[in-house]
Scaffold this motif. Structure first.
Motif, PDB file in Angstrom:
ATOM      1  N   GLU A   1       6.121 160.363  76.641  1.00 61.00           N
ATOM      2  CA  GLU A   1       5.372 160.663  75.415  1.00 61.00           C
ATOM      3  C   GLU A   1       3.858 160.529  75.552  1.00 61.00           C
ATOM      4  O   GLU A   1       3.222 159.744  74.841  1.00 61.00           O
ATOM      5  N   PRO A   2       3.239 161.278  76.449  1.00 61.92           N
ATOM      6  CA  PRO A   2       1.773 161.231  76.527  1.00 61.92           C
ATOM      7  C   PRO A   2       1.158 161.758  75.225  1.00 61.92           C
ATOM      8  O   PRO A   2       1.693 162.684  74.616  1.00 61.92           O
ATOM      9  N   HIS A   3       0.061 161.142  74.788  1.00 59.30           N
ATOM     10  CA  HIS A   3      -0.584 161.571  73.546  1.00 59.30           C
ATOM     11  C   HIS A   3      -2.089 161.748  73.747  1.00 59.30           C
ATOM     12  O   HIS A   3      -2.737 160.911  74.375  1.00 59.30           O
ATOM     13  N   TYR A   4      -2.625 162.828  73.205  1.00 54.34           N
ATOM     14  CA  TYR A   4      -4.070 163.051  73.181  1.00 54.34           C
ATOM     15  C   TYR A   4      -4.440 163.599  71.806  1.00 54.34           C
ATOM     16  O   TYR A   4      -3.650 164.353  71.219  1.00 54.34           O
ATOM     17  N   ASP A   5      -5.631 163.279  71.309  1.00 53.26           N
ATOM     18  CA  ASP A   5      -6.123 163.954  70.104  1.00 53.26           C
ATOM     19  C   ASP A   5      -6.694 165.311  70.483  1.00 53.26           C
ATOM     20  O   ASP A   5      -6.516 166.296  69.780  1.00 53.26           O
ATOM     21  N   ASP A   6      -7.413 165.344  71.625  1.00 46.42           N
ATOM     22  CA  ASP A   6      -8.014 166.589  72.111  1.00 46.42           C
ATOM     23  C   ASP A   6      -7.984 166.504  73.636  1.00 46.42           C
ATOM     24  O   ASP A   6      -8.854 165.875  74.249  1.00 46.42           O
ATOM     25  N   VAL A   7      -6.959 167.094  74.223  1.00 45.00           N
ATOM     26  CA  VAL A   7      -6.723 166.872  75.653  1.00 45.00           C
ATOM     27  C   VAL A   7      -7.892 167.342  76.518  1.00 45.00           C
ATOM     28  O   VAL A   7      -8.285 166.657  77.473  1.00 45.00           O
ATOM     29  N   VAL A   8      -8.493 168.484  76.180  1.00 41.61           N
ATOM     30  CA  VAL A   8      -9.575 168.997  77.030  1.00 41.61           C
ATOM     31  C   VAL A   8     -10.782 168.058  76.961  1.00 41.61           C
ATOM     32  O   VAL A   8     -11.361 167.673  77.985  1.00 41.61           O
ATOM     33  N   ALA A   9     -11.128 167.645  75.730  1.00 43.95           N
ATOM     34  CA  ALA A   9     -12.288 166.751  75.570  1.00 43.95           C
ATOM     35  C   ALA A   9     -12.039 165.416  76.259  1.00 43.95           C
ATOM     36  O   ALA A   9     -12.917 164.896  76.959  1.00 43.95           O
ATOM     37  N   GLN A  10     -10.848 164.872  76.098  1.00 41.99           N
ATOM     38  CA  GLN A  10     -10.577 163.548  76.663  1.00 41.99           C
ATOM     39  C   GLN A  10     -10.533 163.564  78.186  1.00 41.99           C
ATOM     40  O   GLN A  10     -11.050 162.656  78.841  1.00 41.99           O
ATOM     41  N   VAL A  11      -9.917 164.587  78.761  1.00 40.44           N
ATOM     42  CA  VAL A  11      -9.877 164.679  80.228  1.00 40.44           C
ATOM     43  C   VAL A  11     -11.288 164.906  80.781  1.00 40.44           C
ATOM     44  O   VAL A  11     -11.691 164.293  81.770  1.00 40.44           O
ATOM     45  N   THR A  12     -12.046 165.751  80.114  1.00 39.65           N
ATOM     46  CA  THR A  12     -13.423 166.025  80.562  1.00 39.65           C
ATOM     47  C   THR A  12     -14.262 164.748  80.505  1.00 39.65           C
ATOM     48  O   THR A  12     -14.989 164.416  81.457  1.00 39.65           O
ATOM     49  N   GLU A  13     -14.147 164.005  79.395  1.00 37.69           N
ATOM     50  CA  GLU A  13     -14.921 162.753  79.264  1.00 37.69           C
ATOM     51  C   GLU A  13     -14.509 161.744  80.330  1.00 37.69           C
ATOM     52  O   GLU A  13     -15.341 161.066  80.922  1.00 37.69           O
ATOM     53  N   PHE A  14     -13.214 161.646  80.557  1.00 35.05           N
ATOM     54  CA  PHE A  14     -12.719 160.710  81.581  1.00 35.05           C
ATOM     55  C   PHE A  14     -13.310 161.054  82.941  1.00 35.05           C
ATOM     56  O   PHE A  14     -13.807 160.181  83.667  1.00 35.05           O
ATOM     57  N   LEU A  15     -13.256 162.335  83.308  1.00 37.02           N
ATOM     58  CA  LEU A  15     -13.730 162.728  84.641  1.00 37.02           C
ATOM     59  C   LEU A  15     -15.230 162.501  84.778  1.00 37.02           C
ATOM     60  O   LEU A  15     -15.705 162.038  85.832  1.00 37.02           O
ATOM     61  N   ALA A  16     -15.973 162.783  83.708  1.00 39.15           N
ATOM     62  CA  ALA A  16     -17.427 162.538  83.752  1.00 39.15           C
ATOM     63  C   ALA A  16     -17.686 161.047  83.951  1.00 39.15           C
ATOM     64  O   ALA A  16     -18.550 160.648  84.746  1.00 39.15           O
TER      65      ALA A  16
END
Ligand code: HH2
Length: 284
Positions: free
Chosen positions: A147-162
């Protein structure tokens, strides 16, 4: 009038899993001669680099002890290095394995935990001076698909990588040695997260680091092509069409490299796509 600049060809990283349980090719290459023969095949097929892994990251995979992982990957790296200059990447989350692999001739540390697994991962990466692939994963391999959960997967992954790129640079990893990877299938719902992420790759590319994309044979392909045959059908080795489609979507978004099992077919698809793309640039 000058024609618009040609983007660099997308590089192809060939996967070599010297594991007993990888999701698509586990158990095939545990015998040293078979792994070296496979490496030769991938190089002949046009691989720009080879990614060697001694521990599967699939959910439920058995953990591998550090010494065993080193014993699986180091002889292969040495053997490839003795006969080829093709860059070698070590797919590991363990600093000691990365250290041994780099000593044997690897020049890229591909870490699915983005250098978070061990307290000294960042420092070791800086000390080794190799390239690093920082991949996004939600949770741990064993539980990441629960059950992975994100509010905004693209924004969250991008922020994490940055943020991980910043952390790596703060630890002393040179900016020019950092790659980013959205981690398709790692703590992501097969459809609800992987597809928006693939559609939003340009936002990760816009961070300004080369992006590596791993879509080859992954389960979301089967989920989109189940043909009424169940969630894991077609099996991993029958997902080439979907793997290529997703790799080309990555090329269109500007990724620098794709990590694939089927090198020959992917190289051919990319060269054709790039030639058409280039013809379009000249015509405009
Ligand atoms: N995917 C896998 C393993 N390592 N590394 C990066 N940077 N990106 C990926 O998408 C990625 C990766 C999973 O694929 P595979 O190696 O075929 O399977 P396993 O982890 O079961 O060995």
């Amino acid at each position: 009038m000058t024609s618009p600049a040609t983007p660099a060809p997308v590089r192809v990283m060939g996967v070599i899993n010297v594991t007993s349980d990888s999701f698509s090719d586990g158990g095939r290459l545990t015998e040293p001669g078979a792994a070296l023969a496979h490496a030769r095949r991938l190089i002949a097929d046009g691989a720009d680099s080879l990614d060697i892994g001694g521990e599967s990251t699939r959910p439920g995979a058995a953990p591998v002890a550090e010494g065993d992982e080193i014993a699986r990957v180091v002889p292969l790296i040495r053997a490839i290095r003795a006969e080829s200059t093709t860059p070698i990447s070590i797919d590991t989350m363990k600093p000691a394995v990365a250290r041994a692999a780099v000593a044997a001739g690897a020049t890229i540390w591909n870490d699915v935990t983005a250098l978070r697994h061990a307290p000294d991962s960042l420092a070791v990466a800086a000390e080794l001076g190799c390239e690093v692939v920082l991949m996004h994963m939600l949770g741990e391999p064993g539980t990441m698909q629960a059950e992975p959960h994100y509010d905004d997967v693209v924004a969250q992954v991008t922020e994490f990588l940055a943020a991980r790129a910043e952390a790596a640079m703060a630890a002393g990893v040179a900016r020019g040695r950092i790659w980013l990877d959205p981690g398709i299938g790692f703590g992501k719902h097969m459809i609800a997260h992987n597809l928006p992420l693939l559609a939003g790759l340009d936002r990760i590319v816009a961070l300004g680091f080369p992006v590596l994309l791993g879509v080859s044979r992954k389960r979301f392909i089967a989920a989109l092509d189940d043909g009424g045959r169940g969630p894991d059908k077609p099996p991993a080795h029958q997902r080439l069409g979907g793997s290529i489609a997703a790799a080309l979507a990555g090329a269109a978004a500007g990724v620098a490299a794709v990590r694939v099992h089927d090198v020959r077919e992917t190289v051919q698809a990319l060269r054709v796509w790039e030639a058409i793309d280039q013809a379009g640039r000249i015509a405009r």
